[in-house]
Design a protein around this motif. Structure first.
Motif, mmCIF file in Angstrom:
data_model
loop_
_atom_site.group_PDB
_atom_site.id
_atom_site.type_symbol
_atom_site.label_atom_id
_atom_site.label_comp_id
_atom_site.label_asym_id
_atom_site.label_seq_id
_atom_site.Cartn_x
_atom_site.Cartn_y
_atom_site.Cartn_z
ATOM 1 N N GLU A 113 0.807 -1.215 0.000
ATOM 2 C CA GLU A 113 0.000 0.000 0.000
ATOM 3 C C GLU A 113 0.839 1.264 0.000
ATOM 4 O O GLU A 113 0.370 2.310 -0.404
ATOM 5 C CB GLU A 113 -0.943 -0.004 1.193
ATOM 6 N N PRO A 116 5.911 1.536 -4.166
ATOM 7 C CA PRO A 116 5.663 1.075 -5.536
ATOM 8 C C PRO A 116 6.576 -0.073 -5.985
ATOM 9 O O PRO A 116 6.283 -0.743 -6.963
ATOM 10 C CB PRO A 116 5.924 2.323 -6.377
ATOM 11 N N PRO A 169 2.731 1.648 -11.264
ATOM 12 C CA PRO A 169 2.233 2.606 -10.259
ATOM 13 C C PRO A 169 1.247 3.630 -10.817
ATOM 14 O O PRO A 169 0.426 4.160 -10.076
ATOM 15 C CB PRO A 169 3.504 3.292 -9.752
ATOM 16 N N PHE A 173 -1.656 3.327 -7.928
ATOM 17 C CA PHE A 173 -1.864 4.327 -6.884
ATOM 18 C C PHE A 173 -3.161 5.118 -7.042
ATOM 19 O O PHE A 173 -3.857 5.339 -6.046
ATOM 20 C CB PHE A 173 -0.643 5.228 -6.744
ATOM 21 N N ASN A 176 -5.851 2.667 -6.030
ATOM 22 C CA ASN A 176 -5.730 2.409 -4.596
ATOM 23 C C ASN A 176 -6.424 3.521 -3.808
ATOM 24 O O ASN A 176 -7.181 3.261 -2.880
ATOM 25 C CB ASN A 176 -4.253 2.300 -4.229
ATOM 26 N N ARG A 177 -6.174 4.759 -4.172
ATOM 27 C CA ARG A 177 -6.775 5.898 -3.467
ATOM 28 C C ARG A 177 -8.296 5.926 -3.669
ATOM 29 O O ARG A 177 -9.048 6.141 -2.728
ATOM 30 C CB ARG A 177 -6.179 7.228 -3.950
#
Length: 184
Positions: A113, A116, A169, A173, A176-177
């Motif tokens: 989490e 990267p 990434p 990312f 993920n957010r």
């Protein structure tokens, strides 16, 4: 944003599905593009593979959900390229291996989490596995010599793995957010 989800409890599911569908469409649409930094020896990143790995890792999917994600992305990638050999076979296999890594706790979720590098390493390995499966399919079909297939495989697998791991990434990312917001 969390107050919005408290007021409308079903909106969280709609937003989550919207993020998932948009990210799939984005990965499929960007697949044929070759922007600066997205090509190495004529090979680009494998965006559907990146998405399948991110889907499998981040969401801690069940084996069936991983298989379905790999199949859908594989069929979408086949629809944009030649349908045989199929990308669905390799993406399903990648999804299964990624889920098994996740289930065996080989991948600590706290590290993934925030950093990267593990994502890039996982995508690198999975890209090599996916391209090797494609090479096996090409050798099974015939039409080209095995030496030619495996010589091309080395170039394609390495270039795809390098580019896919470097660009992973970019997909991981933001998703993920966004997934944190909708699950938070």
């Amino acid at each position: 944003m969390t107050n919005f989800f408290r007021m409308f409890p079903y909106s969280r599911h709609f937003v989550n599905w919207g993020i998932t569908i948009f990210s799939v469409i984005f990965c499929v649409v960007i697949l044929p593009s070759r922007l600066p930094g997205m090509e190495l020896l004529g090979i680009g990143p494998n965006w559907p593979l990146i998405w399948v790995v991110v889907w499998s890792i981040r969401r801690k999917r069940t084996l069936m959900a991983a298989i379905v994600g790999g199949l859908i992305l594989g069929f979408l990638q086949d629809s944009m390229t030649a349908s045989w050999p199929s990308h669905a076979v390799s993406l399903v296999f990648v999804a299964i291996v990624t889920i098994l890594l996740q289930k065996m706790r080989s991948i600590p979720s706290e590290v993934i989490e925030k950093d990267p590098i593990p994502i890039a390493l996982i995508v690198f390995g999975m890209a090599v596995i996916a391209e090797t499966m494609m090479a096996f399919q090409f050798s099974w079909i015939g039409g080209r010599s095995l030496v030619e297939i495996w010589t091309d495989h080395q170039r394609v697998a390495l270039c795809s793995a390098i580019l896919s791991s470097l660009w992973a990434p970019v997909i991981y990312f933001p998703l993920n957010r966004l997934w944190d917001v909708t699950h938070g």
